[in-house]
Design an enzyme around this catalytic site. Sequence first.
Site, PDB file in Angstrom:
ATOM      1  CE  LYS A 112       1.537  72.673  14.091  1.00 54.85           C
ATOM      2  NZ  LYS A 112       0.838  73.841  14.481  1.00 54.85           N
TER       3      LYS A 112
ATOM      4  CB  VAL B 110      -5.180  69.924   9.554  1.00 58.92           C
ATOM      5  CG1 VAL B 110      -5.095  70.750   8.281  1.00 58.92           C
ATOM      6  CG2 VAL B 110      -4.351  68.694   9.463  1.00 58.92           C
TER       7      VAL B 110
ATOM      8  N   GLY C 288      -4.273  79.194  17.870  1.00 56.06           N
ATOM      9  CA  GLY C 288      -4.563  79.727  19.198  1.00 56.06           C
ATOM     10  C   GLY C 288      -5.010  78.626  20.126  1.00 56.06           C
TER      11      GLY C 288
ATOM     12  CG  ASP D 268       2.097  75.396  10.848  1.00 55.20           C
ATOM     13  OD1 ASP D 268       2.153  74.607  11.807  1.00 55.20           O
ATOM     14  OD2 ASP D 268       1.032  75.914  10.440  1.00 55.20           O
TER      15      ASP D 268
ATOM     16  CE  LYS E 185      -1.315  73.886  10.917  1.00 56.59           C
ATOM     17  NZ  LYS E 185      -1.414  75.336  11.194  1.00 56.59           N
TER      18      LYS E 185
ATOM     19  CB  ILE F 298     -11.825  73.989  10.644  1.00 57.97           C
ATOM     20  CG1 ILE F 298     -11.756  75.512  10.569  1.00 57.97           C
ATOM     21  CG2 ILE F 298     -12.728  73.438   9.557  1.00 57.97           C
ATOM     22  CD1 ILE F 298     -11.116  75.994   9.266  1.00 57.97           C
TER      23      ILE F 298
ATOM     24  CB  THR G 162       0.176  78.161  23.300  1.00 58.41           C
ATOM     25  OG1 THR G 162       1.321  78.987  23.453  1.00 58.41           O
ATOM     26  CG2 THR G 162      -1.022  79.010  22.944  1.00 58.41           C
TER      27      THR G 162
ATOM     28  CD  GLU H 156       3.606  76.043  15.125  1.00 54.12           C
ATOM     29  OE1 GLU H 156       4.089  75.085  15.724  1.00 54.12           O
ATOM     30  OE2 GLU H 156       2.379  76.255  15.082  1.00 54.12           O
TER      31      GLU H 156
ATOM     32  N   GLY I  86      -6.865  74.183  12.969  1.00 55.44           N
ATOM     33  CA  GLY I  86      -7.261  74.745  14.270  1.00 55.44           C
ATOM     34  C   GLY I  86      -8.595  74.169  14.720  1.00 55.44           C
TER      35      GLY I  86
HETATM   36  N1  HSE Z   1       1.218  78.407  14.168  1.00 55.63           N
HETATM   37  C1  HSE Z   1       0.079  77.731  13.674  1.00 55.63           C
HETATM   38  C2  HSE Z   1      -0.698  78.704  12.810  1.00 55.63           C
HETATM   39  C3  HSE Z   1      -0.744  77.238  14.824  1.00 55.63           C
HETATM   40  O1  HSE Z   1      -0.435  79.908  12.854  1.00 55.63           O
HETATM   41  O2  HSE Z   1      -1.561  78.283  12.062  1.00 55.63           O
HETATM   42  C4  HSE Z   1      -1.854  76.327  14.445  1.00 55.63           C
HETATM   43  O3  HSE Z   1      -1.379  75.120  13.949  1.00 55.63           O
END
Ligand code: HSE
Length: 437
Positions: free
Chosen positions: A107, A134, A306, A203, A207, A138, A15, A192, A136
């Site tokens: 991460k 970390v 995303g 996850d 982060k 931002i 992705t 993920e 996305g």
């Molecule tokens: N699966 C992660 C989330 C992707 O939903 O935040 C971004 O790291």
Amino acid sequence: MSRPTVGVALLGLGTVGQGVWKHLTAQRGDLEARLGVRLDIRGVAVRRRARARGVKVPSRLLTTDARRLVDDPRSGVIIELIGGVTVARTLVLRALRAGKTVITANKALLCEHGPEVLAAAKAGGGRLFLEGSVGGGIPIVKTLREGLVANRFDLIVGIVNGTSNYILTRMGEDGLSFDAALEEARRKGYAEADPSLDVDGVDAWHKAAILGFLAHGKWAPRSRALVEGIRKVSPADIGFARKFGYTLKHLAVVRRDLRAGWMSVGVYPALVPSGDILAKVSGVNNGITLRGDVVGVTTLAGPGAGADATASAVLGDLADALLEIRGGARPGADLHALAKAGRSVPMAPEEAIVSPFYLRLTLKDTHGVLAGIYRTFARHKVSIARVVQYEHPDTGTGTLTLSTYPGNERDMARVVAELARLRTVLEPPTLLRIFAP
Ligand code: HSE
């Protein structure tokens, strides 16, 4: 003046890899002009060459031999988007030891093998960029290393898992079931490959550990962190939250006592006061509030998961990497210096971690039950603030939801353990935290 050429290798075309390919090829001309370099895309490593993908990569660039791509003397920048801690770890370590620049959104790798990755960079002179790991889209890593570098942070609290935030938003605002909301998040490419990493808090833990390192130089050990996901959140919890002016969010919380020196890291579902800016961060967005001793309270928010959001972060790293290779400045706090400074930071003892709590109990509906519950709280000196009780006459059971005044994790763990042993408590109690800045 002629522009230097920099070889770039892309590892992984899932992705995020597809997002990076799409935007890198679309923005290439602009990036090259702005940064004064020429990009030479050396190849794209994939597990299988033939596969339906949303982007079209020329077949001469596709290879299943990632190692060859890493070893290619003309690949100066390696963008690792494979994920996981097996193949990705080997390749990242190899590239760093060879003195290459590595850009990663991994991460899990950073959280679980951060010291090893940094040691490889130090040994080989390789450079590491991790913005995509970390928050996305931002730019939180840049914010910590550059814009807010003058601060010490006693609190960093954020919504850092887009999938969990998406699910909680859809459950809370639209009444969707957990499973239906998760399925939507998967379809949109937020989750993920193994979505239990999202919904079980792993996850977010990865982060949070990275944020803890960037702020305090310390990789918090998992054994000293509270790691909970959102599976246990029920409509009764969402209802209680709404009734008393809270919104349920999955938070990553990094605290530091600037006097005592300790740091704590936890990820868990929490009731957030609805007036707090984080309560308004909905859907796939992430939001991170930093409380610094110089700047005060600052919040950043934006798309947290995303392909496009993460590609934006990765390409931001690529721009920095290219500037550095061109001989430009190396902006931001040095990761090795951070790690050195963080070596002596202790983790917080349980009794230092304080918050109000929320508890949901399934009870036998009979006389004297509440008296037993209240006695347990009294014994451990935890004070109850609010109680909402529902009867279920058909089953002879009741649900009790309550909140407490601030207490510490050790006392509350004792309360919960004791309640769980009562014959009148029919299911394991559900304990949530109430976020108080
Ligand atoms: N699966 C992660 C989330 C992707 O939903 O935040 C971004 O790291």
